[in-house]
Write a protein that holds these residues in place. Structure first.
Motif, PDB file in Angstrom:
ATOM      1  N   ARG A 264       0.814  -1.224   0.000  1.00  0.00           N
ATOM      2  CA  ARG A 264       0.000   0.000   0.000  1.00  0.00           C
ATOM      3  C   ARG A 264       0.848   1.275   0.000  1.00  0.00           C
ATOM      4  O   ARG A 264       0.471   2.272  -0.611  1.00  0.00           O
ATOM      5  CB  ARG A 264      -0.921   0.006   1.227  1.00  0.00           C
ATOM      6  CG  ARG A 264      -1.877   1.180   1.270  1.00  0.00           C
ATOM      7  CD  ARG A 264      -2.857   1.028   2.396  1.00  0.00           C
ATOM      8  NE  ARG A 264      -3.742   2.176   2.497  1.00  0.00           N
ATOM      9  CZ  ARG A 264      -4.902   2.313   1.850  1.00  0.00           C
ATOM     10  NH1 ARG A 264      -5.302   1.388   1.025  1.00  0.00           N
ATOM     11  NH2 ARG A 264      -5.657   3.378   2.012  1.00  0.00           N
ATOM     12  N   TYR A 265       2.009   1.228   0.705  1.00  0.00           N
ATOM     13  CA  TYR A 265       2.749   2.476   0.918  1.00  0.00           C
ATOM     14  C   TYR A 265       3.988   2.646   0.050  1.00  0.00           C
ATOM     15  O   TYR A 265       4.555   3.735   0.016  1.00  0.00           O
ATOM     16  CB  TYR A 265       3.098   2.621   2.411  1.00  0.00           C
ATOM     17  CG  TYR A 265       1.839   2.677   3.249  1.00  0.00           C
ATOM     18  CD1 TYR A 265       0.934   3.705   3.057  1.00  0.00           C
ATOM     19  CD2 TYR A 265       1.535   1.682   4.176  1.00  0.00           C
ATOM     20  CE1 TYR A 265      -0.255   3.755   3.782  1.00  0.00           C
ATOM     21  CE2 TYR A 265       0.356   1.721   4.906  1.00  0.00           C
ATOM     22  CZ  TYR A 265      -0.535   2.758   4.694  1.00  0.00           C
ATOM     23  OH  TYR A 265      -1.710   2.806   5.397  1.00  0.00           O
ATOM     24  N   LYS A 266       4.422   1.598  -0.643  1.00  0.00           N
ATOM     25  CA  LYS A 266       5.594   1.713  -1.509  1.00  0.00           C
ATOM     26  C   LYS A 266       5.307   2.725  -2.621  1.00  0.00           C
ATOM     27  O   LYS A 266       4.210   2.737  -3.191  1.00  0.00           O
ATOM     28  CB  LYS A 266       5.911   0.351  -2.127  1.00  0.00           C
ATOM     29  CG  LYS A 266       7.386   0.188  -2.344  1.00  0.00           C
ATOM     30  CD  LYS A 266       7.787  -1.214  -2.721  1.00  0.00           C
ATOM     31  CE  LYS A 266       9.269  -1.170  -2.916  1.00  0.00           C
ATOM     32  NZ  LYS A 266      10.036  -1.963  -2.067  1.00  0.00           N
ATOM     33  N   GLY A 267       6.274   3.571  -2.899  1.00  0.00           N
ATOM     34  CA  GLY A 267       6.096   4.533  -3.993  1.00  0.00           C
ATOM     35  C   GLY A 267       5.198   5.703  -3.643  1.00  0.00           C
ATOM     36  O   GLY A 267       4.810   6.478  -4.519  1.00  0.00           O
ATOM     37  N   LYS A 268       4.845   5.862  -2.381  1.00  0.00           N
ATOM     38  CA  LYS A 268       3.964   6.969  -1.970  1.00  0.00           C
ATOM     39  C   LYS A 268       4.770   8.142  -1.409  1.00  0.00           C
ATOM     40  O   LYS A 268       4.206   9.023  -0.773  1.00  0.00           O
ATOM     41  CB  LYS A 268       2.942   6.474  -0.936  1.00  0.00           C
ATOM     42  CG  LYS A 268       1.955   5.458  -1.475  1.00  0.00           C
ATOM     43  CD  LYS A 268       0.782   6.145  -2.152  1.00  0.00           C
ATOM     44  CE  LYS A 268      -0.042   5.228  -3.038  1.00  0.00           C
ATOM     45  NZ  LYS A 268      -0.702   4.151  -2.369  1.00  0.00           N
ATOM     46  N   ASN A 269       6.086   8.089  -1.607  1.00  0.00           N
ATOM     47  CA  ASN A 269       6.926   9.210  -1.191  1.00  0.00           C
ATOM     48  C   ASN A 269       6.848   9.476   0.316  1.00  0.00           C
ATOM     49  O   ASN A 269       6.849  10.629   0.750  1.00  0.00           O
ATOM     50  CB  ASN A 269       6.515  10.454  -1.991  1.00  0.00           C
ATOM     51  CG  ASN A 269       7.617  11.474  -2.039  1.00  0.00           C
ATOM     52  OD1 ASN A 269       8.788  11.125  -1.867  1.00  0.00           O
ATOM     53  ND2 ASN A 269       7.267  12.729  -2.235  1.00  0.00           N
ATOM     54  N   ILE A 270       6.766   8.407   1.081  1.00  0.00           N
ATOM     55  CA  ILE A 270       6.736   8.535   2.541  1.00  0.00           C
ATOM     56  C   ILE A 270       8.176   8.482   3.044  1.00  0.00           C
ATOM     57  O   ILE A 270       8.909   7.537   2.737  1.00  0.00           O
ATOM     58  CB  ILE A 270       5.886   7.401   3.164  1.00  0.00           C
ATOM     59  CG1 ILE A 270       4.409   7.636   2.819  1.00  0.00           C
ATOM     60  CG2 ILE A 270       6.091   7.311   4.679  1.00  0.00           C
ATOM     61  CD1 ILE A 270       3.506   6.478   3.090  1.00  0.00           C
ATOM     62  N   SER A 271       8.598   9.504   3.795  1.00  0.00           N
ATOM     63  CA  SER A 271       9.997   9.552   4.239  1.00  0.00           C
ATOM     64  C   SER A 271      10.164   9.114   5.685  1.00  0.00           C
ATOM     65  O   SER A 271      11.280   8.870   6.128  1.00  0.00           O
ATOM     66  CB  SER A 271      10.562  10.969   4.067  1.00  0.00           C
ATOM     67  OG  SER A 271       9.803  11.872   4.847  1.00  0.00           O
ATOM     68  N   VAL A 272       9.058   9.053   6.433  1.00  0.00           N
ATOM     69  CA  VAL A 272       9.170   8.657   7.835  1.00  0.00           C
ATOM     70  C   VAL A 272       8.014   7.745   8.237  1.00  0.00           C
ATOM     71  O   VAL A 272       6.859   8.015   7.926  1.00  0.00           O
ATOM     72  CB  VAL A 272       9.265   9.885   8.781  1.00  0.00           C
ATOM     73  CG1 VAL A 272       8.233  10.929   8.460  1.00  0.00           C
ATOM     74  CG2 VAL A 272       9.141   9.496  10.242  1.00  0.00           C
ATOM     75  N   VAL A 273       8.390   6.642   8.878  1.00  0.00           N
ATOM     76  CA  VAL A 273       7.390   5.778   9.522  1.00  0.00           C
ATOM     77  C   VAL A 273       7.550   5.999  11.022  1.00  0.00           C
ATOM     78  O   VAL A 273       8.631   5.780  11.577  1.00  0.00           O
ATOM     79  CB  VAL A 273       7.601   4.292   9.168  1.00  0.00           C
ATOM     80  CG1 VAL A 273       6.662   3.398   9.984  1.00  0.00           C
ATOM     81  CG2 VAL A 273       7.389   4.062   7.675  1.00  0.00           C
ATOM     82  N   ALA A 274       6.481   6.469  11.665  1.00  0.00           N
ATOM     83  CA  ALA A 274       6.518   6.688  13.113  1.00  0.00           C
ATOM     84  C   ALA A 274       5.777   5.529  13.781  1.00  0.00           C
ATOM     85  O   ALA A 274       4.598   5.294  13.501  1.00  0.00           O
ATOM     86  CB  ALA A 274       5.853   8.022  13.455  1.00  0.00           C
ATOM     87  N   GLY A 275       6.475   4.802  14.634  1.00  0.00           N
ATOM     88  CA  GLY A 275       5.882   3.644  15.313  1.00  0.00           C
ATOM     89  C   GLY A 275       5.609   3.979  16.762  1.00  0.00           C
ATOM     90  O   GLY A 275       6.393   4.656  17.421  1.00  0.00           O
ATOM     91  N   ILE A 276       4.465   3.490  17.255  1.00  0.00           N
ATOM     92  CA  ILE A 276       4.051   3.807  18.622  1.00  0.00           C
ATOM     93  C   ILE A 276       4.455   2.683  19.573  1.00  0.00           C
ATOM     94  O   ILE A 276       4.189   1.508  19.313  1.00  0.00           O
ATOM     95  CB  ILE A 276       2.526   4.029  18.669  1.00  0.00           C
ATOM     96  CG1 ILE A 276       2.151   5.235  17.778  1.00  0.00           C
ATOM     97  CG2 ILE A 276       2.046   4.231  20.098  1.00  0.00           C
ATOM     98  CD1 ILE A 276       0.677   5.469  17.611  1.00  0.00           C
TER      99      ILE A 276
END
Ligand SMILES: O=P(O)(O)OC[C@H]1O[C@H](OP(=O)(O)OP(=O)(O)O)[C@H](O)[C@@H]1O
Ligand SMILES: Nc1ncnc2[nH]cnc12
Length: 255
Positions: free
Chosen positions: A127-139
């Motif tokens: 779902r998120y590959k190629g969506k230009n997301i630079s940060v994954v914030a994990g809780i």
């Protein structure tokens, strides 16, 4: 900007007249024929009694409607992905833990199954590959299990959002209300920069207080929260409604 607060049966979407062609396209995508009513010279609404299969979704439609999230389902189980049942079957439900009346969703049993654990990560990565997301914030704590493999696979950095007094550097904090009492999340100053595109990851959304605090932390430093992703949703607790319209994508529901 066109804001759509909620999609439910018999929904009505309102927008400025200039956006009507976009709205019509959206309805077309769901094979719905909209009834378009012009209420004023500058505004209109479209309504239809038949609506797509998603029972609840919140999203903001950007001017550039290629980013329109409803083209992608917000709950994988509604998309009938064959992997979902396998994942759901590996989540153990423990009654009355940690308190009487709580049906605890235990993901440790999912982690014991490499195929279903990998399917879980893969579904988020797809779902998120190629969506230009630079940060994954994990809780903390269970978001630390699912967040890092997703971050590595999509080429993003991982930023832990921790419970108080765990991070050694300068932090910003956000308090939130739980079913019983209060809690707080913290993030290192400088870990996320303004205008970064962020994905928030956790194992589960219940009341939504934790995700709401995470979104606030990221937005306070100027990041754009693209979406929140959880393995499990407890829809009866209506946590989605606390996310101020931020999209939430989940794999399984538990009632
Ligand atoms: O939607 P909410 O009502 O805010 O609840 C969801 C949060 O509750 C659980 O964490 P918990 O606070 O139990 O911490 P843990 O992961 O450290 O066990 C879960 O992992 C989510 O982070
Ligand atoms: N029912 C539940 N199971 C697991 N984690 C939770 N966090 C809040 N409610 C929960």
């Amino acid at each position: 900007m066109l804001k759509v607060d909620e999609c439910r049966p018999n929904l009505t979407l309102s927008c400025y007249a200039t956006h009507v062609p976009i709205l019509s396209d959206i309805y077309k995508a769901f094979e719905i024929t909209p009834k378009i009513t012009f209420q004023k010279t500058y505004a209109c609404s479209c309504s239809c009694s038949r609506i797509h299969t998603h029972t609840s979704c919140c999203f903001t439609l950007q001017q550039n409607y290629k980013t329109f999230r409803e083209r992608e389902p917000m709950s994988a189980y509604k998309d009938k992905d064959a992997r979902i049942n396998g994942i759901k079957d590996q989540i153990r439900v423990v009654p009355n833990f940690p308190k009487p009346g709580i049906m605890f969703q235990d993901i440790t049993t999912l982690l014991l199954k490499p195929k279903e654990f990998k399917d879980t990560i893969d579904m988020f990565v797809e779902r998120y590959k190629g969506k230009n997301i630079s940060v994954v914030a994990g809780i903390e704590a269970r978001g630390f299990i699912f967040g890092p493999p997703i971050a590595l696979a999509i080429g993003a950095k991982f930023v832990p959002l921790r419970k108080p007094k765990k991070l050694p550097g300068k932090v910003i904090s956000e308090e939130y209300i739980l079913e019983y009492g209060r809690d707080c999340l913290e993030m290192h100053v400088g870990a996320v920069e303004s205008a970064e595109r962020a994905l928030v990851v956790d194992d589960l959304i219940a009341t939504g207080g934790t995700l709401c605090a995470a979104i606030n932390l990221l937005e306070r430093v100027g990041a754009e929260v693209v979406e929140c992703a959880c393995v499990i949703e407890l829809p009866d607790l209506k946590g989605r409604e606390r996310l101020n319209g931020k999209p939430l994508y989940v794999l399984v529901e538990s009632h």
